[in-house]
Motif scaffolding. Sequence first.
Motif, PDB file in Angstrom:
ATOM      1  N   GLY A   1      39.637  47.419  51.688  1.00  0.00           N
ATOM      2  CA  GLY A   1      38.827  48.167  50.806  1.00  0.00           C
ATOM      3  C   GLY A   1      39.627  49.156  49.932  1.00  0.00           C
ATOM      4  N   LEU A   2      39.109  50.160  49.461  1.00  0.00           N
ATOM      5  CA  LEU A   2      40.079  50.967  48.389  1.00  0.00           C
ATOM      6  C   LEU A   2      40.639  51.972  49.093  1.00  0.00           C
ATOM      7  CD1 LEU A   2      37.195  51.458  45.580  1.00  0.00           C
ATOM      8  CD2 LEU A   2      38.887  49.613  45.981  1.00  0.00           C
TER       9      LEU A   2
ATOM     10  N   GLY B   1      37.953  45.459  57.222  1.00  0.00           N
ATOM     11  CA  GLY B   1      36.933  44.891  56.458  1.00  0.00           C
ATOM     12  C   GLY B   1      35.654  45.107  57.128  1.00  0.00           C
ATOM     13  N   PRO B   2      34.454  44.923  56.290  1.00  0.00           N
ATOM     14  CA  PRO B   2      34.586  44.142  54.881  1.00  0.00           C
ATOM     15  C   PRO B   2      35.012  45.388  53.894  1.00  0.00           C
ATOM     16  CG  PRO B   2      32.244  44.760  55.274  1.00  0.00           C
ATOM     17  CD  PRO B   2      33.056  45.115  56.648  1.00  0.00           C
ATOM     18  N   GLY B   3      35.727  44.605  52.857  1.00  0.00           N
ATOM     19  CA  GLY B   3      36.376  45.340  51.721  1.00  0.00           C
ATOM     20  C   GLY B   3      35.431  45.916  50.662  1.00  0.00           C
ATOM     21  N   ALA B   4      36.251  46.124  49.656  1.00  0.00           N
ATOM     22  CA  ALA B   4      35.265  46.590  48.530  1.00  0.00           C
ATOM     23  C   ALA B   4      34.299  45.761  47.788  1.00  0.00           C
ATOM     24  CB  ALA B   4      36.277  47.421  47.321  1.00  0.00           C
ATOM     25  N   VAL B   5      33.282  46.288  47.438  1.00  0.00           N
ATOM     26  CA  VAL B   5      32.290  45.336  46.748  1.00  0.00           C
ATOM     27  C   VAL B   5      32.105  45.719  45.119  1.00  0.00           C
ATOM     28  CG1 VAL B   5      29.932  44.590  46.720  1.00  0.00           C
ATOM     29  CG2 VAL B   5      30.815  44.890  48.852  1.00  0.00           C
TER      30      VAL B   5
ATOM     31  N   VAL C   1      40.238  37.911  45.940  1.00  0.00           N
ATOM     32  CA  VAL C   1      41.332  36.678  46.815  1.00  0.00           C
ATOM     33  C   VAL C   1      42.625  37.650  47.094  1.00  0.00           C
ATOM     34  CG1 VAL C   1      42.763  34.647  46.742  1.00  0.00           C
ATOM     35  CG2 VAL C   1      40.369  34.740  45.816  1.00  0.00           C
ATOM     36  N   ASN C   2      43.281  38.202  46.365  1.00  0.00           N
ATOM     37  CA  ASN C   2      44.322  39.125  46.704  1.00  0.00           C
ATOM     38  C   ASN C   2      43.973  40.262  47.511  1.00  0.00           C
ATOM     39  OD1 ASN C   2      45.898  37.746  44.686  1.00  0.00           O
ATOM     40  ND2 ASN C   2      45.308  39.384  42.950  1.00  0.00           N
ATOM     41  N   ALA C   3      42.840  40.779  47.396  1.00  0.00           N
ATOM     42  CA  ALA C   3      42.660  41.855  48.589  1.00  0.00           C
ATOM     43  C   ALA C   3      42.581  40.985  49.957  1.00  0.00           C
ATOM     44  CB  ALA C   3      41.477  42.563  48.176  1.00  0.00           C
TER      45      ALA C   3
ATOM     46  N   VAL D   1      30.978  47.258  34.547  1.00  0.00           N
ATOM     47  CA  VAL D   1      31.587  46.807  35.854  1.00  0.00           C
ATOM     48  C   VAL D   1      31.718  47.996  36.489  1.00  0.00           C
ATOM     49  CG1 VAL D   1      33.493  45.671  36.743  1.00  0.00           C
ATOM     50  CG2 VAL D   1      32.582  44.895  34.679  1.00  0.00           C
ATOM     51  N   ARG D   2      31.254  48.126  37.860  1.00  0.00           N
ATOM     52  CA  ARG D   2      31.601  49.204  38.665  1.00  0.00           C
ATOM     53  C   ARG D   2      31.700  48.842  40.061  1.00  0.00           C
ATOM     54  NH1 ARG D   2      26.380  50.882  40.898  1.00  0.00           N
ATOM     55  NH2 ARG D   2      24.710  49.414  40.015  1.00  0.00           N
ATOM     56  N   VAL D   3      31.894  49.735  41.125  1.00  0.00           N
ATOM     57  CA  VAL D   3      31.992  49.561  42.531  1.00  0.00           C
ATOM     58  C   VAL D   3      30.967  49.970  43.277  1.00  0.00           C
ATOM     59  CG1 VAL D   3      33.493  50.258  44.444  1.00  0.00           C
ATOM     60  CG2 VAL D   3      34.701  50.116  42.370  1.00  0.00           C
ATOM     61  N   LEU D   4      30.236  49.042  43.992  1.00  0.00           N
ATOM     62  CA  LEU D   4      29.208  49.374  44.707  1.00  0.00           C
ATOM     63  C   LEU D   4      29.615  49.930  46.244  1.00  0.00           C
ATOM     64  CD1 LEU D   4      26.832  46.030  44.490  1.00  0.00           C
ATOM     65  CD2 LEU D   4      26.675  48.426  43.247  1.00  0.00           C
TER      66      LEU D   4
END
Length: 574
Positions: free
Chosen positions: A489-490, A544-548, A451-453, A534-537
């Motif tokens: 995204g990152l 957008g789209p941002g990080a997953v 939500v913050n992103a 927990v990791r970044v896909l």
Amino acid sequence: MPRFKRVSLRFSTQTLLLQLGVVLLVVLLSGAVHAWLVYERIGDEAENQALTLARTVAADPDVRADVQTISKEEGTPPPAVLAEGPLQAAAEAARVRTGALFVVITDEKGLRLAHPEEARLGERVSTDPSVALGGQEITTRNTGTLGPSAGAKVPVYAPGSTTEQATIVGEVSVGYSVESLSKSLARDIVPIALTAGGALLAGVLASFLLRRRLQRLTLGLEPEEISTLVHDQVAVLQGVDDGVIGIAADGRISVFNAAASRLLDMPDATGQAWESAPVPQQLKQLTQPATRDAEAIEIMAAGRVIVANARKAWHRKEDLGWVVMLRDRTELQQLTRQLDAVGTMSTALRAQRHEFANQLHTIAGFMSIGHHEQAAEYLARISSTGPLKFPVEQGELLQDTYLQAFIGAKSVEASERGVVLRIGPETMVRGHVADPQEVTTVLGNLIDNAVNAAVGGSAAERWVEVELLDEPDHRGGTLHIVVGDSGDGLGELEPEDVFAEGFTTAEQPVRSGAGQGLGLALVRQLARRRGGDVRVLEAGRRGGPGAVFMAAIPGVMGRTETIGKETFLEDGND
């Protein structure tokens, strides 16, 4: 009666006396053992010398012939004849020449044919000659008619006989006096005594030096006083829940209490060098020479949120090193997450209760006016969508009531910030949540970050998408979570950078001690502690789209089994 006051020696004096006694005892024992070894060596040399002389005499052809001649005669010649005979002359010549105590020659019966004392000629020898007469050489230490001696016995063979077909006609006994051995020992003992005396003197000097050093190191304290200080220190260090690490001025760890071992999940590091100790690097940075009374920081270690600070220790003007304090804030962080979840759930429940009351009134209205079909349709519709309509798209894909309520409540918060929260089309949760605490921490953090992103992103449409999938296993079930957003995204960050301590998606900068910058690091620790991750896909892109993000949490789901028309929930608890 007069009373005498008991005088107790100081510990350093007792230690000195004990050391002197030990040194003296060691020197005496070492000297005695050395003297005995020298005596044994001299005795062995005397035996070998006697054996050599006996072999020489026994191998003399004249001796062999004379012994054979006497052995063939009837009886033994008188002592006067033997005293004037060639065997006596040969034996005495060998004895005088070598300084032996005796050189004795016997016949095959053990009767003396040659002896230093002529009166004993013709008599049987005082020691057993059977071994030599049996064809074997032997060295002995025994006491005969001439006193104690170290000697040897060698058989005398008949002239012309070989070893394979030997005819024994007598034996030769040679001995050296033990008194001569003692004189040799007396000559050799002088260096031993001088060495022992030097060792004793060196031990006394070392004991005095050690006593002075002991007094200096202990500041003149007695053992009882030191023991009291140690007990007080242990009671203080082990009686507190805070971790305490003491670093001496030379960079060595001098204190590492049990709480520090527990918080950092590592064995006692006392005695190790601080720079090479396996502690988090952030703690080492606190004790850099440029810092003094460093400001408290929050770190992640062994799945815990730890607040650490360091203080420089001084005694007058002497630098004593550093003291690092560790405080556990893991439970506080978890309680904060749980309270947030409870607050979210309570808000959702209040809204649900209000909406449920309205729906009951509607059903009652239909029934009162006789519109039974409309009431049935209305019941079917609310049964499929739930009693409360949250602003979450495709919420009907969630069958678990806890996930419905929690994500629904999160959708209300997201909606207030202009973000649409939706459930992904691949969502399939057949079980039920058996461990809400872990799910709340992980899922809530990922949704809040998304939500913050989304709010901070540049996309016109702000959204967050959550996909959930449970996988049954022997531990109850694993919950797989995938969260994406419409953020930017990152960027230039590496995927692992977002899991570093201090990283945050909050709009406000990280403030020391504020608890920010630990969410992703904490949820990864929680997941890995259960065997998940927990990791970044996907890193996402600007616009957008941002990080997953993907999370796997084993053991948090229970099984749902349907039997007939009744549904049973299994989570391992009765």
